[in-house]
Design a protein around this motif. Sequence first.
Motif, PDB file in Angstrom:
ATOM      1  N   SER A 298      12.268  25.663 -18.583  1.00 49.60           N
ATOM      2  CA  SER A 298      11.203  26.163 -17.712  1.00 49.60           C
ATOM      3  C   SER A 298      10.834  25.090 -16.694  1.00 49.60           C
ATOM      4  O   SER A 298      11.114  23.898 -16.898  1.00 49.60           O
ATOM      5  CB  SER A 298       9.970  26.515 -18.546  1.00 49.60           C
ATOM      6  OG  SER A 298       9.375  25.323 -19.069  1.00 49.60           O
ATOM      7  N   PRO A 299      10.192  25.469 -15.590  1.00 47.92           N
ATOM      8  CA  PRO A 299       9.742  24.468 -14.612  1.00 47.92           C
ATOM      9  C   PRO A 299       8.843  23.408 -15.252  1.00 47.92           C
ATOM     10  O   PRO A 299       8.915  22.228 -14.901  1.00 47.92           O
ATOM     11  CB  PRO A 299       8.977  25.305 -13.580  1.00 47.92           C
ATOM     12  CG  PRO A 299       9.641  26.645 -13.643  1.00 47.92           C
ATOM     13  CD  PRO A 299       9.970  26.841 -15.096  1.00 47.92           C
ATOM     14  N   GLU A 300       8.008  23.846 -16.208  1.00 50.20           N
ATOM     15  CA  GLU A 300       7.105  22.897 -16.878  1.00 50.20           C
ATOM     16  C   GLU A 300       7.893  21.886 -17.707  1.00 50.20           C
ATOM     17  O   GLU A 300       7.561  20.689 -17.725  1.00 50.20           O
ATOM     18  CB  GLU A 300       6.116  23.655 -17.782  1.00 50.20           C
ATOM     19  CG  GLU A 300       5.087  24.491 -17.048  1.00 50.20           C
ATOM     20  CD  GLU A 300       5.687  25.788 -16.501  1.00 50.20           C
ATOM     21  OE1 GLU A 300       5.082  26.369 -15.584  1.00 50.20           O
ATOM     22  OE2 GLU A 300       6.754  26.207 -17.001  1.00 50.20           O
ATOM     23  N   GLN A 301       8.923  22.348 -18.390  1.00 54.28           N
ATOM     24  CA  GLN A 301       9.754  21.436 -19.185  1.00 54.28           C
ATOM     25  C   GLN A 301      10.476  20.432 -18.288  1.00 54.28           C
ATOM     26  O   GLN A 301      10.540  19.239 -18.595  1.00 54.28           O
ATOM     27  CB  GLN A 301      10.774  22.233 -20.000  1.00 54.28           C
ATOM     28  CG  GLN A 301      10.199  22.976 -21.186  1.00 54.28           C
ATOM     29  CD  GLN A 301      11.244  23.827 -21.877  1.00 54.28           C
ATOM     30  OE1 GLN A 301      11.957  24.595 -21.231  1.00 54.28           O
ATOM     31  NE2 GLN A 301      11.348  23.694 -23.201  1.00 54.28           N
ATOM     32  N   ILE A 302      11.008  20.898 -17.184  1.00 56.88           N
ATOM     33  CA  ILE A 302      11.719  20.017 -16.261  1.00 56.88           C
ATOM     34  C   ILE A 302      10.777  18.978 -15.666  1.00 56.88           C
ATOM     35  O   ILE A 302      11.128  17.801 -15.538  1.00 56.88           O
ATOM     36  CB  ILE A 302      12.397  20.839 -15.146  1.00 56.88           C
ATOM     37  CG1 ILE A 302      13.521  21.691 -15.743  1.00 56.88           C
ATOM     38  CG2 ILE A 302      12.962  19.924 -14.055  1.00 56.88           C
ATOM     39  CD1 ILE A 302      14.191  22.620 -14.760  1.00 56.88           C
ATOM     40  N   ALA A 303       9.567  19.412 -15.317  1.00 56.30           N
ATOM     41  CA  ALA A 303       8.589  18.483 -14.748  1.00 56.30           C
ATOM     42  C   ALA A 303       8.203  17.392 -15.738  1.00 56.30           C
ATOM     43  O   ALA A 303       7.793  16.299 -15.344  1.00 56.30           O
ATOM     44  CB  ALA A 303       7.342  19.245 -14.301  1.00 56.30           C
ATOM     45  N   ASN A 304       8.362  17.700 -17.031  1.00 54.87           N
ATOM     46  CA  ASN A 304       7.989  16.736 -18.067  1.00 54.87           C
ATOM     47  C   ASN A 304       9.173  15.932 -18.601  1.00 54.87           C
ATOM     48  O   ASN A 304       9.045  15.229 -19.598  1.00 54.87           O
ATOM     49  CB  ASN A 304       7.316  17.464 -19.232  1.00 54.87           C
ATOM     50  CG  ASN A 304       5.848  17.746 -18.962  1.00 54.87           C
ATOM     51  OD1 ASN A 304       4.985  16.920 -19.222  1.00 54.87           O
ATOM     52  ND2 ASN A 304       5.581  18.923 -18.420  1.00 54.87           N
ATOM     53  N   LEU A 305      10.314  16.019 -17.940  1.00 54.60           N
ATOM     54  CA  LEU A 305      11.480  15.252 -18.378  1.00 54.60           C
ATOM     55  C   LEU A 305      11.227  13.750 -18.347  1.00 54.60           C
ATOM     56  O   LEU A 305      11.768  13.000 -19.152  1.00 54.60           O
ATOM     57  CB  LEU A 305      12.695  15.568 -17.493  1.00 54.60           C
ATOM     58  CG  LEU A 305      13.480  16.833 -17.802  1.00 54.60           C
ATOM     59  CD1 LEU A 305      14.523  17.080 -16.727  1.00 54.60           C
ATOM     60  CD2 LEU A 305      14.133  16.734 -19.164  1.00 54.60           C
ATOM     61  N   GLY A 306      10.423  13.328 -17.394  1.00 52.48           N
ATOM     62  CA  GLY A 306      10.218  11.897 -17.202  1.00 52.48           C
ATOM     63  C   GLY A 306      11.169  11.358 -16.155  1.00 52.48           C
ATOM     64  O   GLY A 306      12.252  11.934 -15.947  1.00 52.48           O
ATOM     65  N   PRO A 307      10.811  10.295 -15.476  1.00 50.34           N
ATOM     66  CA  PRO A 307      11.624   9.755 -14.376  1.00 50.34           C
ATOM     67  C   PRO A 307      13.057   9.421 -14.755  1.00 50.34           C
ATOM     68  O   PRO A 307      13.994   9.775 -14.050  1.00 50.34           O
ATOM     69  CB  PRO A 307      10.850   8.495 -13.965  1.00 50.34           C
ATOM     70  CG  PRO A 307       9.450   8.733 -14.401  1.00 50.34           C
ATOM     71  CD  PRO A 307       9.562   9.533 -15.660  1.00 50.34           C
ATOM     72  N   GLU A 308      13.245   8.750 -15.879  1.00 55.24           N
ATOM     73  CA  GLU A 308      14.585   8.307 -16.260  1.00 55.24           C
ATOM     74  C   GLU A 308      15.493   9.496 -16.575  1.00 55.24           C
ATOM     75  O   GLU A 308      16.651   9.536 -16.166  1.00 55.24           O
ATOM     76  CB  GLU A 308      14.515   7.370 -17.462  1.00 55.24           C
ATOM     77  CG  GLU A 308      15.841   6.701 -17.785  1.00 55.24           C
ATOM     78  CD  GLU A 308      15.729   5.702 -18.922  1.00 55.24           C
ATOM     79  OE1 GLU A 308      16.739   5.037 -19.208  1.00 55.24           O
ATOM     80  OE2 GLU A 308      14.649   5.597 -19.538  1.00 55.24           O
TER      81      GLU A 308
END
Length: 381
Positions: A298-308
């Motif tokens: 989901s977009p929310e999951q992707i946004a929470n992947l973290g920078p690395e």
Amino acid sequence: MSCCFYLPLFKFPDTILQIAKMAQPASLPEEFLSAVFESIRNSSTSIRAADPTTDCTGITAPSSDEIIKLAEANAFWSVQELQCLDSETFTKNVGFLGTVMGFNRSQLIVLKEKAKQVWSALPGWKSYHIVSLGRIAIAFNESEIEELDLSSIDTIAALSQQTEWTLVQAKSILKGFLKDSSQTVHRLKSFDLAGLGANLCALNTSDIKTIKTTEFSAVIARVGLLPCSPPVLEEFKKMAESVFGIATGWNSSVVHEIGTIAAGLNGKELKALDKDVMPYFQPAAIRHIPDEVFKELSPEQIANLGPENAAMVTESQRNHLNVLQLQSLQLALDGARTSVQYAQTSASSIRSTHTPASNCAHFSSGFSICLCALFILCLTS
């Protein structure tokens, strides 16, 4: 790079060698290593013995002293020069030559053939012969691997340290170990699984099912370092479920511990994970998630992947995302960019305070060699 950098290379080779030893091989530019090679070769007074069984007329073979001094710069010996190594020099320095990451395929094959010439037929080789080859071993073809005695897990563990095996070679190593040690996959202990390393990626899915859960659980973090294919990772994921329970209920600590095995989750399982778990995926796992599965996030999951983790998303994975998912990925990447800009600003501040940039040569890998002393030597010589 200025001529003042290269002049001391030839006038002060020992100083340059000391500088070179301060860095990892991968951090040294090819031009630097080439200059070191020419400097040591031209200044050497060592006696070079040539292989009497090979036509080496007009070819100067490497000496032991040169091989030891050159380290990674040994990669600049020609195939013909390596072919002309005499048996004593090869035997004495094979361990050094086996650590050179810059050797190309042709050079490695010549050194492998030299080993066969010096140590005779492959079936008669001992474990220490195989281990001493280091990276040279990746030049073995499938039939040669089958001739080796691979009964010792210590031998397999040494071979597993090389990361350039093809799947065909890995299958041959795995097959050779099972045959020579009279083992089956079901009977493998945890230390066997650990020693096999990346060769486990050559297991077929039916064999993976026979691994004992107790043995697998002891090395699950080690298995989670392996860059296996999606079908193999999917089977390892099923094994991990026998240890940690159903995948949809995995928490952040489980996802982090199993590493690349997390890339074996299917789309439904991946989508079911809490968004707060996403930063705990290991970066290697992210790039191993199949495109068709990755797009289920989901977009929310992707946004929470973290920078690395966001930085590990491949171009192919990105091409399967919709507009909202791409915007979320950009948010994560913006966080990475902000961190990089802060680090660069801090580094620039430190350099301006402590080190005159004009007096240092900065290599692309981030390794920096300050040439102040050499600059003075250049001016005073």
